[in-house]
Write a protein that holds these residues in place. Sequence first.
Motif, PDB file in Angstrom:
ATOM      1  N   ARG A  30       0.853  -1.194   0.000  1.00  0.00           N
ATOM      2  CA  ARG A  30       0.000   0.000   0.000  1.00  0.00           C
ATOM      3  C   ARG A  30       0.888   1.243   0.000  1.00  0.00           C
ATOM      4  O   ARG A  30       1.931   1.270   0.652  1.00  0.00           O
ATOM      5  N   ALA A  31       0.485   2.256  -0.748  1.00  0.00           N
ATOM      6  CA  ALA A  31       1.282   3.477  -0.838  1.00  0.00           C
ATOM      7  C   ALA A  31       1.419   4.111   0.543  1.00  0.00           C
ATOM      8  O   ALA A  31       0.418   4.371   1.223  1.00  0.00           O
ATOM      9  N   LYS A  32       2.664   4.359   0.956  1.00  0.00           N
ATOM     10  CA  LYS A  32       2.892   5.036   2.225  1.00  0.00           C
ATOM     11  C   LYS A  32       2.418   6.488   2.137  1.00  0.00           C
ATOM     12  O   LYS A  32       1.806   7.011   3.074  1.00  0.00           O
ATOM     13  N   ILE A  33       2.715   7.128   1.029  1.00  0.00           N
ATOM     14  CA  ILE A  33       2.272   8.497   0.753  1.00  0.00           C
ATOM     15  C   ILE A  33       1.796   8.513  -0.695  1.00  0.00           C
ATOM     16  O   ILE A  33       2.540   8.128  -1.596  1.00  0.00           O
ATOM     17  N   ARG A  34       0.571   8.948  -0.909  1.00  0.00           N
ATOM     18  CA  ARG A  34      -0.003   8.903  -2.252  1.00  0.00           C
ATOM     19  C   ARG A  34       0.819   9.748  -3.226  1.00  0.00           C
ATOM     20  O   ARG A  34       1.025  10.933  -2.999  1.00  0.00           O
ATOM     21  N   PRO A  35       1.316   9.149  -4.320  1.00  0.00           N
ATOM     22  CA  PRO A  35       2.116   9.915  -5.272  1.00  0.00           C
ATOM     23  C   PRO A  35       1.252  10.795  -6.166  1.00  0.00           C
ATOM     24  O   PRO A  35       0.038  10.589  -6.283  1.00  0.00           O
ATOM     25  N   ILE A  36       1.884  11.785  -6.783  1.00  0.00           N
ATOM     26  CA  ILE A  36       1.239  12.571  -7.831  1.00  0.00           C
ATOM     27  C   ILE A  36       1.473  11.816  -9.137  1.00  0.00           C
ATOM     28  O   ILE A  36       2.613  11.617  -9.548  1.00  0.00           O
ATOM     29  N   VAL A  37       0.403  11.368  -9.778  1.00  0.00           N
ATOM     30  CA  VAL A  37       0.513  10.522 -10.961  1.00  0.00           C
ATOM     31  C   VAL A  37       0.170  11.330 -12.208  1.00  0.00           C
ATOM     32  O   VAL A  37      -0.909  11.914 -12.302  1.00  0.00           O
ATOM     33  N   LEU A  38       1.100  11.359 -13.156  1.00  0.00           N
ATOM     34  CA  LEU A  38       0.859  11.964 -14.461  1.00  0.00           C
ATOM     35  C   LEU A  38       0.978  10.883 -15.524  1.00  0.00           C
ATOM     36  O   LEU A  38       1.954  10.121 -15.533  1.00  0.00           O
ATOM     37  N   ILE A  39      -0.020  10.828 -16.397  1.00  0.00           N
ATOM     38  CA  ILE A  39      -0.070   9.820 -17.452  1.00  0.00           C
ATOM     39  C   ILE A  39      -0.148  10.547 -18.792  1.00  0.00           C
ATOM     40  O   ILE A  39      -0.993  11.434 -18.964  1.00  0.00           O
ATOM     41  N   THR A  40       0.715  10.192 -19.723  1.00  0.00           N
ATOM     42  CA  THR A  40       0.689  10.851 -21.028  1.00  0.00           C
ATOM     43  C   THR A  40       0.180   9.894 -22.095  1.00  0.00           C
ATOM     44  O   THR A  40       0.318   8.670 -21.997  1.00  0.00           O
ATOM     45  N   SER A  41      -0.427  10.485 -23.125  1.00  0.00           N
ATOM     46  CA  SER A  41      -0.938   9.708 -24.253  1.00  0.00           C
ATOM     47  C   SER A  41      -0.819  10.546 -25.517  1.00  0.00           C
ATOM     48  O   SER A  41      -1.114  11.743 -25.508  1.00  0.00           O
ATOM     49  N   ASN A  42      -0.396   9.900 -26.610  1.00  0.00           N
ATOM     50  CA  ASN A  42      -0.343  10.558 -27.908  1.00  0.00           C
ATOM     51  C   ASN A  42      -1.603  10.307 -28.724  1.00  0.00           C
ATOM     52  O   ASN A  42      -1.665  10.609 -29.911  1.00  0.00           O
ATOM     53  N   ASN A  43      -2.607   9.711 -28.068  1.00  0.00           N
ATOM     54  CA  ASN A  43      -3.909   9.482 -28.707  1.00  0.00           C
ATOM     55  C   ASN A  43      -3.823   8.470 -29.845  1.00  0.00           C
ATOM     56  O   ASN A  43      -4.611   8.538 -30.797  1.00  0.00           O
ATOM     57  N   GLU A  44      -2.882   7.520 -29.753  1.00  0.00           N
ATOM     58  CA  GLU A  44      -2.757   6.512 -30.795  1.00  0.00           C
ATOM     59  C   GLU A  44      -3.900   5.516 -30.736  1.00  0.00           C
ATOM     60  O   GLU A  44      -4.257   4.905 -31.744  1.00  0.00           O
ATOM     61  N   LYS A  45      -4.470   5.340 -29.551  1.00  0.00           N
ATOM     62  CA  LYS A  45      -5.658   4.486 -29.433  1.00  0.00           C
ATOM     63  C   LYS A  45      -6.527   5.013 -28.301  1.00  0.00           C
ATOM     64  O   LYS A  45      -6.044   5.702 -27.390  1.00  0.00           O
ATOM     65  N   GLU A  46      -7.804   4.695 -28.361  1.00  0.00           N
ATOM     66  CA  GLU A  46      -8.738   5.143 -27.333  1.00  0.00           C
ATOM     67  C   GLU A  46      -8.482   4.397 -26.025  1.00  0.00           C
ATOM     68  O   GLU A  46      -8.167   3.202 -26.028  1.00  0.00           O
ATOM     69  N   LEU A  47      -8.631   5.109 -24.915  1.00  0.00           N
ATOM     70  CA  LEU A  47      -8.470   4.500 -23.605  1.00  0.00           C
ATOM     71  C   LEU A  47      -9.847   4.116 -23.061  1.00  0.00           C
ATOM     72  O   LEU A  47     -10.844   4.778 -23.358  1.00  0.00           O
ATOM     73  N   PRO A  48      -9.927   3.065 -22.245  1.00  0.00           N
ATOM     74  CA  PRO A  48     -11.215   2.588 -21.741  1.00  0.00           C
ATOM     75  C   PRO A  48     -11.924   3.634 -20.875  1.00  0.00           C
ATOM     76  O   PRO A  48     -11.284   4.391 -20.136  1.00  0.00           O
ATOM     77  N   ASP A  49     -13.263   3.645 -20.952  1.00  0.00           N
ATOM     78  CA  ASP A  49     -14.052   4.610 -20.182  1.00  0.00           C
ATOM     79  C   ASP A  49     -13.825   4.467 -18.688  1.00  0.00           C
ATOM     80  O   ASP A  49     -13.772   5.464 -17.957  1.00  0.00           O
TER      81      ASP A  49
END
Length: 279
Positions: free
Chosen positions: A147-166
Motif C-alpha cells: 500500500r502506498a505510504k504516501i499517495r504519489p502525484i501521478v501523471l499519465i501521457t498519451s499521444n492518442n494513438e488508441k482510445e483508452l477505456p471509459d
Amino acid sequence: MRFEGTRDYVATDDLKIAVNAAITLERPLLVKGEPGTGKTELARQVATALDLPIIEWNVKSTTKAQQGLYEYDAVSRLRDSQLGDERVRDVRNYIKKGKLWEAFDAEQKVVLLIDEIDKADIEFPNDLLQELDRMEFYVYETGELVRAKIRPIVLITSNNEKELPDAFLRRCFFHYIQFPDNETMTEIVKVHFPDVKQNLLRAALTQFYDIRDTPGLKKKPSTSEVLDWLKLLMSDDLDASDLRANPTDALPRLHGALLKNEQDVHLFERLAFMARRER
C-alpha cells in the motif's frame, strides 16, 4: 502544494489549473496532445517545481501492467534450486519491484510518470484500475499487501494513438495540451534561446506556422522540431532575410528538422513546381 510553472517550462493557465486540480483530487492527471508538445517534460517540471523526486515508467508496445507492480523470476529460482543455492528459501530474492511499487514504497511524496500509455495493449489501462484507484496491490508469491505510504502525484501521457477505456478515464483528471499559438511559442523559444534575434524569430515562426497550415501535410512539425530548427538557424547565423519565402525554392531552409517523411518533402517540391509554372 501548488504548481505555478517553472523558469524552464512555459505552462499555460489552463495547464496549471489541470495539474493543481489533479493534485487536489488525488487523481491521476491524463495529459494528451500532439507528440512534441511537452507532455513528458511537464511531469519533470512538476517534480522540479514542487521539489519532489520523479519515477518514470516509459511504456512500450510490449509492456505489461504487471511489470509496473513487480516481476517474479521463477526461472532463476528453479535454476538456483538445481544448484543448491540457499537463496531459493526466500521467494523475495526473485521478486523485482516495478515502478508503481517504487512509488508506493517511497518515504516521501513523489511524482510518478506513466509515459505514453497508449503504446501498450488496450487492456493495459484496465489492468491498472484498482492499483491507481486504491493505491495498493497484492503480491501473491509472498502474501504481502503493498500500500502506498504516501499517495504519489501521478501523471499519465498519451499521444492518442488508441482510445483508452471509459472506466480508466473516469478515474483520471483530463487535460489536452493545445498546440501553442504564436505568442506562446515565442515565450517557449525565448526560454530555450534567450539570445535569439527577434527578426529571425518572427520570420521563422511565420514560416513554421505556414508549414503547419499547408493542406495535405502528413505530419505537422511539433514544438520540439521548431526548437531544433531554430537551433540550426542560429548556429548558421542566419537572418530573417535568409528565410523570406521564394516561390521557386523547393523546400524550407534546413527542412530536415521540420519535414520528417518523403510525402511531405514531395508535397513542398510539387508546390514549388506549380509556383514556377505560374510565373
